[in-house]
Scaffold this active site. Sequence first.
Site, PDB file in Angstrom:
ATOM      1  N   ASN A 211      44.797  41.634  40.798  1.00  0.00           N
ATOM      2  CA  ASN A 211      43.593  41.109  41.021  1.00  0.00           C
ATOM      3  C   ASN A 211      42.552  41.659  40.585  1.00  0.00           C
ATOM      4  O   ASN A 211      42.360  43.207  41.016  1.00  0.00           O
ATOM      5  CB  ASN A 211      42.990  39.905  41.537  1.00  0.00           C
ATOM      6  CG  ASN A 211      43.825  40.632  43.538  1.00  0.00           C
ATOM      7  OD1 ASN A 211      42.137  41.393  43.829  1.00  0.00           O
ATOM      8  ND2 ASN A 211      44.522  40.901  44.020  1.00  0.00           N
ATOM      9  N   ARG A 212      41.419  41.086  40.491  1.00  0.00           N
ATOM     10  CA  ARG A 212      39.498  42.273  40.450  1.00  0.00           C
ATOM     11  C   ARG A 212      39.419  42.756  41.801  1.00  0.00           C
ATOM     12  O   ARG A 212      37.458  43.762  41.634  1.00  0.00           O
ATOM     13  CB  ARG A 212      38.611  40.739  40.321  1.00  0.00           C
ATOM     14  CG  ARG A 212      39.137  41.134  38.558  1.00  0.00           C
ATOM     15  CD  ARG A 212      38.064  40.126  38.104  1.00  0.00           C
ATOM     16  NE  ARG A 212      38.464  38.646  36.968  1.00  0.00           N
ATOM     17  CZ  ARG A 212      38.404  39.067  35.579  1.00  0.00           C
ATOM     18  NH1 ARG A 212      38.496  40.004  35.352  1.00  0.00           N
ATOM     19  NH2 ARG A 212      38.756  37.954  35.227  1.00  0.00           N
TER      20      ARG A 212
END
Length: 402
Positions: A211-212
Amino acid sequence: MTLTNRAVIVIIGGGIAAYKSLDLIRRLKKRGAGVRVILTEAATAFVTPLSVSALSGNRALLRLLDAESEPDSGHIRLAYSSDLIVVAPATADLMARMATGRADDLATAVLLAATCPILIAPAMNPAMWQHPATQRNFWRLMDDGVEAVGPNSGAMAEPEQGVGRMAEPPEIVAAAENLLKSRSALLAGKKVLVTAGPTYEAIDPVRFLGNRSSGKQGYAIARAAAAAGADVTLVSGPTALADPRDVRVDRVESAREMLAAVLAALPVDIAVFCAAVADWRVDVESDHKIKKTGESPPVFTLVENPDILSTVAHLEENRPKIVVGFAAETDYVLKHAREKLLKKGCDFILANDVSPERGIMGGDNNSIHVVTAEGVTDWPLMAKDDVARHLVAYLAEYRVKD
Ligand code: CTP
């Protein structure tokens, strides 16, 4: 009055904002601080040693190998005897020299020898501020434990608008007071565990689910806790960030590795779960790179990862006295945060809205709602470093319920 009787060094760099530093000196003195001022060579083109001496009540300091003060290593003594150093304006050049550990003038030599907190007030042209080299230097300094106030956006000396204006003297004074407060060993003697960053769940040797999350908020918390005197362990997923100073860092990849590292770090007094743990992993990780076959693409079955926060919060033995969770939500922020508080068994949750338009994930600011069993407190939008300092102050005051 945190500044009363504190020895403060103001370092003035060579920028047009230097004129505001005269007001800064006056305000620091008014708050009861003893102020010594160092001018870089470039700064003398903007303000005179005479005005600095008159305002501070001390001779302006200009040169490293000054015949009067250097026989007894004056610059080292100066660095050791200070409670705080404020660099205002911190020009791009001065920040670059600080970040690389130069000590070829009085300002940088004192900064390198200093063990007290350092606050910088960057000021420069917006293009210089945004340049990757400046950003790299700035974040390097943050990792080294330096704190910053500003730069602000607004009109500049050049016919330009943008981020690069030095913070106003009252803001710098407030930041100096907060910094001294937050460094006053609020968490001395406490063991603190922080998780940060994303986790990567391998699909095969080259691909992963992730994820970011940048890890910035968790690293800022680890840094702030260490600065407040805590013994800090940071269990971090993969990030591009450097290890913060005075923090034990355990780098892991997957959620299961993170859980193992967290359990190994117990017992602690306080655990803050800031990591954006991947919720799922593929049930079987391939030990070779999965190749395209020209037929139908592969189908993966996902299995749920362990919930690290919930596992630790529900431990019978070794449960930290304070367990803090984060809730990253894109809608019904408070409702979801309350549900998580109950389900995960933590003491409170810092909830934030991570909808893409808010720019929280990967950005430098955060807007937090503190959700406890009793209710919700909203913190104003602030830099992730300020969220970290706020959290440290909140933890220091937090009373565990029986
Ligand atoms: N968390 C954790 N382990 C997981 C998932 C989440 O420790 N496997 C922690 C996070 O570090 C955070 C809190 O739980 O402190 C909430 O994380 P969040 O991503 O907001 O929620 P999830 O539990 O993943 O729920 P959902 O994705 O359904 O919103």
